[in-house]
Write a protein that holds these residues in place. Structure first.
Motif, short mmCIF file in Angstrom:
data_model
loop_
_atom_site.label_atom_id
_atom_site.label_comp_id
_atom_site.label_asym_id
_atom_site.label_seq_id
_atom_site.Cartn_x
_atom_site.Cartn_y
_atom_site.Cartn_z
N LEU A 1 0.85 -1.19 0.00
CA LEU A 1 0.00 0.00 0.00
C LEU A 1 0.88 1.23 0.00
CD1 LEU A 1 -2.85 1.12 0.17
CD2 LEU A 1 -2.66 1.05 2.64
N LEU A 2 0.82 2.02 -1.08
CA LEU A 2 1.63 3.22 -1.21
C LEU A 2 0.74 4.43 -1.07
CD1 LEU A 2 3.91 2.18 -4.21
CD2 LEU A 2 4.38 1.98 -1.77
N GLU A 3 1.01 5.24 -0.05
CA GLU A 3 0.16 6.40 0.19
C GLU A 3 0.31 7.46 -0.90
OE1 GLU A 3 -2.10 6.75 2.43
OE2 GLU A 3 -1.72 4.85 3.43
N ASP A 4 1.50 7.56 -1.51
CA ASP A 4 1.77 8.60 -2.49
C ASP A 4 1.81 8.06 -3.91
OD1 ASP A 4 2.00 10.39 -0.37
OD2 ASP A 4 4.14 9.96 -0.12
N ASP A 5 1.15 6.94 -4.16
CA ASP A 5 1.15 6.35 -5.49
C ASP A 5 0.40 7.27 -6.45
OD1 ASP A 5 1.07 4.83 -7.74
OD2 ASP A 5 0.45 2.98 -6.74
N PRO A 6 1.05 7.75 -7.52
CA PRO A 6 0.36 8.68 -8.43
C PRO A 6 -0.75 8.01 -9.23
CG PRO A 6 2.52 8.07 -9.31
CD PRO A 6 2.45 7.51 -7.92
N ASP A 7 -0.78 6.67 -9.28
CA ASP A 7 -1.81 5.98 -10.04
C ASP A 7 -3.11 5.83 -9.26
OD1 ASP A 7 -0.17 5.70 -12.22
OD2 ASP A 7 0.61 3.75 -11.57
N VAL A 8 -3.13 6.19 -8.00
CA VAL A 8 -4.34 6.02 -7.19
C VAL A 8 -5.40 7.02 -7.65
CG1 VAL A 8 -5.31 6.23 -4.88
CG2 VAL A 8 -3.09 5.11 -5.21
N VAL A 9 -6.58 6.50 -7.96
CA VAL A 9 -7.69 7.34 -8.41
C VAL A 9 -8.58 7.72 -7.23
CG1 VAL A 9 -9.70 7.45 -9.93
CG2 VAL A 9 -7.64 6.28 -10.68
N VAL A 10 -8.96 6.74 -6.42
CA VAL A 10 -9.77 6.98 -5.24
C VAL A 10 -9.49 5.86 -4.26
CG1 VAL A 10 -11.75 5.73 -6.17
CG2 VAL A 10 -12.12 7.45 -4.41
N LYS A 11 -9.61 6.15 -2.96
CA LYS A 11 -9.39 5.15 -1.93
C LYS A 11 -10.29 5.47 -0.75
CE LYS A 11 -5.33 7.78 -0.46
NZ LYS A 11 -3.86 7.75 -0.25
N GLY A 12 -10.57 4.46 0.07
CA GLY A 12 -11.42 4.69 1.23
C GLY A 12 -11.94 3.38 1.79
N TRP A 13 -12.60 3.51 2.96
CA TRP A 13 -13.21 2.34 3.61
C TRP A 13 -14.56 2.05 2.97
CZ3 TRP A 13 -10.66 -0.75 6.79
CH2 TRP A 13 -9.55 -0.26 7.48
N LEU A 14 -14.76 0.80 2.62
CA LEU A 14 -16.03 0.35 2.06
C LEU A 14 -16.37 -1.01 2.65
CD1 LEU A 14 -15.55 1.18 -1.73
CD2 LEU A 14 -17.03 2.40 -0.14
N TYR A 15 -17.63 -1.39 2.46
CA TYR A 15 -18.07 -2.73 2.82
C TYR A 15 -18.14 -3.56 1.54
CZ TYR A 15 -19.39 -0.87 7.37
OH TYR A 15 -19.37 -0.29 8.61
N ARG B 1 -5.27 2.94 -11.83
CA ARG B 1 -5.56 2.90 -13.26
C ARG B 1 -5.56 1.49 -13.82
NH1 ARG B 1 -8.27 7.21 -15.03
NH2 ARG B 1 -7.48 9.09 -14.01
N ASP B 2 -5.08 0.53 -13.02
CA ASP B 2 -4.98 -0.84 -13.51
C ASP B 2 -5.85 -1.83 -12.76
OD1 ASP B 2 -3.04 -0.22 -15.47
OD2 ASP B 2 -1.49 -0.21 -13.92
N SER B 3 -6.17 -1.58 -11.49
CA SER B 3 -6.85 -2.60 -10.71
C SER B 3 -7.60 -1.99 -9.54
CB SER B 3 -5.84 -3.64 -10.19
OG SER B 3 -4.91 -3.01 -9.33
N SER C 1 -11.18 4.18 -20.01
CA SER C 1 -9.86 4.59 -20.48
C SER C 1 -9.00 3.43 -20.95
CB SER C 1 -9.13 5.34 -19.37
OG SER C 1 -8.82 4.47 -18.28
N LYS C 2 -9.44 2.19 -20.70
CA LYS C 2 -8.63 1.03 -21.08
C LYS C 2 -8.71 0.79 -22.58
CE LYS C 2 -6.86 -0.75 -18.24
NZ LYS C 2 -5.60 -0.39 -17.53
N ALA C 3 -7.61 0.32 -23.15
CA ALA C 3 -7.58 0.01 -24.58
C ALA C 3 -8.48 -1.19 -24.88
CB ALA C 3 -6.15 -0.29 -25.03
N PRO C 4 -9.20 -1.18 -25.99
CA PRO C 4 -10.07 -2.33 -26.32
C PRO C 4 -9.25 -3.61 -26.46
CG PRO C 4 -10.57 -0.44 -27.72
CD PRO C 4 -9.30 -0.11 -26.99
N LEU C 5 -9.80 -4.68 -25.93
CA LEU C 5 -9.15 -5.98 -26.01
C LEU C 5 -9.62 -6.74 -27.24
CD1 LEU C 5 -9.27 -7.13 -22.29
CD2 LEU C 5 -7.37 -6.14 -23.52
N GLU C 6 -8.78 -7.59 -27.75
CA GLU C 6 -9.11 -8.42 -28.90
C GLU C 6 -9.03 -9.88 -28.50
OE1 GLU C 6 -6.32 -7.04 -31.93
OE2 GLU C 6 -8.04 -6.32 -33.07
#
Length: 615
Positions: free
Chosen positions: A89-103, A126-128, A200-205
């Motif tokens: 878990l990287l607090e300063d990861d530039p790829d993080v879009v949103v984070k938080g506590w959820l159920y 952006r990936d997972s 934003s993901k590239a179409p898969l073939e």
């Protein structure tokens, strides 16, 4: 500090295992002790970069063999971990879009409502979508879902009153993850973020698409095309099952309307229906049902075109000598003829289909398959959007590559038979009849009218006459004068029993009947005295218990059907005349003689009228 030799060797093997299986799926959220699952047939990958050196014959694809002990296959959670790079878990990861506590609702929570949602820390990159045990540094990652262009998001929606949570569902290849929050605004924020990342993901073939591209690039070299077919059985006729669609279809997207499964599952069901055509005694209704599925689910039209191109290629490649000697194999060509007169294939699929037809004509120029290929190529050049799928009479004519005969009633001149095809318009029929009747110099305008009972309606000049004939058939299709009629889907009560069957339910005075569209005799006829129970088991599903058996019917009008059936059950009247004669047997056998021709013999009996419009 150097690692011991044995441990270092183990880590190297793990790293190599990760790289080896990187392209085997889109990743599923793991960590909940899921059961093992079989691998899907086709995997998805992004297009190769330009200049990558991929030759036209580099792709080899075979159907998986579901054999061997489960322990020898890659576990679902191992597959997931192999797709995700080892990261904390990287607090300063530039790829993080949103984070938080959820159920997160546990898997199977819909069927087990007593299981309470679990609280975890979620991070969307952006990936997972990653799940952690806590929000601090060094937190243990509990699972990950790799996001691709085929993932889908639904919600937010309010969960049952017991929890009061708002949920957003993310669907992957094998599993769906339901994220819950007590606040609607937070659920909407996560839903919007997930949709933005997926978009934003590239179409898969699929590998099938890559093979189609290779065939298109090698179209000038017949030997290269033949080698591609030889090395890739997925392009050829097969008697085995299809476990995944040939084209990329989104994960978890529910098809509209009752009775339909998600698109990927419906694509697999379509292939089962195609295989059932080979042994069907009366293939007309089955063909019409397949066409109706493609009409209701437009995303499956190109998929079915590809499946038919595959099944008409022959076991040894196009066109395949065994296929030319098998009368049952012509059923695929007949359905492909009906498809070509009803729908327009997409660009890449259209190009592959036209090339397949041309190769068939060159290989067997004097065969019946070549005649079908020529007919289909001409139809593809004329087909435009159809309002309705072909009637049974039109399917019968198309299966024999013949025109359809309809009757037009003209004022003062009796009835005129007119030969039409799937592309004939009402304006063309009107002009032909005006010439036959010698009215070409008349200053009046003429039009074709649709007459049903006491109602008449002028048809626009561009209206397809074949669609009008289908409307007539959908109206002369359920027996029983005076009976209430409903379009229903009969569901199989056996596990894996196949696709739902489209039927017409007739509720008469003393009995109910189920009949196939266009057939004069019911397949089930049950008196109300034999109905033990009638109850709702779902939003659109009705269960009828008749003796020792049970019927499951789906319809948007199940409430009205249940009220009417219960009314008849509560007030039986043996003296009441039956509105439609029904045999005493509850399941009528099909005693009709088998057709002597691969085509279909169905009654026509449709008609219209030619009227005069004053200038």
């Amino acid at each position: 500090m150097p690692l011991p030799g044995g441990l270092w060797w183990l880590l190297c093997c793990r790293r190599g295992f990760t790289l080896l299986h990187r392209d085997y799926g889109d990743g599923e959220l793991s960590g909940d002790g899921d059961e093992d699952e079989d691998e899907e047939t086709f995997e998805l990958r992004t297009p190769s970069p330009a200049g990558g050196g991929r030759g036209p014959l580099d792709v080899t694809l075979t159907q998986p063999v579901r054999s061997g002990p489960v322990s020898n296959r890659l576990q679902s959670w191992e597959e997931t971990w192999s797709l995700i790079p080892e990261k904390g878990l990287l607090e300063d990861d530039p790829d993080v879009v949103v984070k938080g506590w959820l159920y997160r609702e546990p898997r199977g929570g819909g069927a087990r409502p007593w299981l309470s949602p679990r609280r975890a820390w979620f991070v969307l990159t952006r990936d997972s979508l990653d799940q952690f045990s806590s929000s601090g540094k060094g937190a243990r990652r509990l699972g990950s879902l790799v996001l691709t262009s085929l993932c889908s998001v639904t919600g937010p929606e309010r969960r049952p009153k017991e929890t009061g949570l708002w949920s957003v569902t993310v669907s992957g290849r094998k599993h769906s993850v339901r994220l819950c929050s007590p606040r609607q605004a937070e659920a909407e924020r996560w839903g919007a973020a997930l949709r933005e990342v997926i978009a934003s993901k590239a179409p898969l073939e699929t590998p099938t698409q890559l093979l189609l591209r290779d065939i298109q690039e090698s179209c000038g070299d017949p030997e290269a095309v033949a080698l591609i077919y030889l090395r890739n059985p997925i392009l050829r006729h097969t008697s085995g099952a299809l476990y995944a669609p040939l084209l990329p279809l989104p994960y978890g997207v529910s098809a509209p309307g009752p009775g339909y499964a998600p698109l990927r599952e419906e694509a697999v069901r379509l292939f089962l229906a195609l295989q059932a055509l080979e042994g069907a005694r009366r293939p007309g209704p089955l063909m019409q049902g397949v066409l109706q599925t493609c009409r209701d689910l437009p995303a499956l039209q190109d998929e079915l075109f590809l499946q038919l191109a595959k099944q008409t290629s022959g076991p040894a490649g196009p066109p395949g000598l065994p296929a030319t000697q098998d009368p049952a194999a012509l059923r695929y060509w007949q359905l492909l003829t009906c498809m070509s007169c009803t729908f327009r294939p997409g660009g890449a699929v259209r190009g592959h289909l036209l090339g397949h037809l041309e190769r068939t004509e060159r290989a067997l120029p004097d065969s019946e398959m070549a005649e079908y290929a020529r007919f289909i190529r001409k139809a593809l050049g004329r087909t435009r959007g159809r309002e309705l799928v072909p009637s049974l009479a039109e399917i019968s004519a198309l299966s024999q590559r013949q025109e359809l005969l309809c009757t037009v009633h003209c004022p003062g001149a009796g009835a005129c038979p007119v030969a039409i095809d799937s592309h004939t318009t009402a304006g063309e029929v009107a002009r032909e009849l005006v010439g036959r009747l010698g009215l070409a110099r008349s200053r009046n305008a003429f039009a074709l009218y649709e007459q049903r009972g006491a109602q008449e309606r002028a048809l626009a000049g561009g209206t397809l006459v074949a669609d009008v004939l289908t409307r007539f058939e959908k109206a002369a299709q359920c027996p029983g004068f005076g009976a209430a009629r409903y379009d229903v889907l009969e569901l199989s009560t056996e596990p894996g029993g196949g696709a739902p069957q489209k039927l017409c339910l007739g509720l008469g005075a003393k009995a109910m009947s189920l009949s196939r569209p266009g057939e004069p005799e019911p397949i089930h006829c049950v008196s109300y005295g034999h109905v033990a129970a009638c109850q709702l088991i779902g939003p659109h599903t009705l269960a009828l218990r008749v003796g020792e058996s049970q019927l499951l019917l789906q319809s948007p009008q199940v409430d009205e059907i249940m009220q009417l059936v219960n009314a008849y059950l509560a007030n039986p009247s043996p003296e009441r005349p039956c509105s439609s004669p029904c045999p005493r047997s509850q399941d009528l056998p099909d005693n009709s003689p088998p057709s002597q021709h691969p085509g279909l013999d169905e009654p026509q009996g449709q008609s219209g009228c030619l009227g005069q419009l004053q200038d």
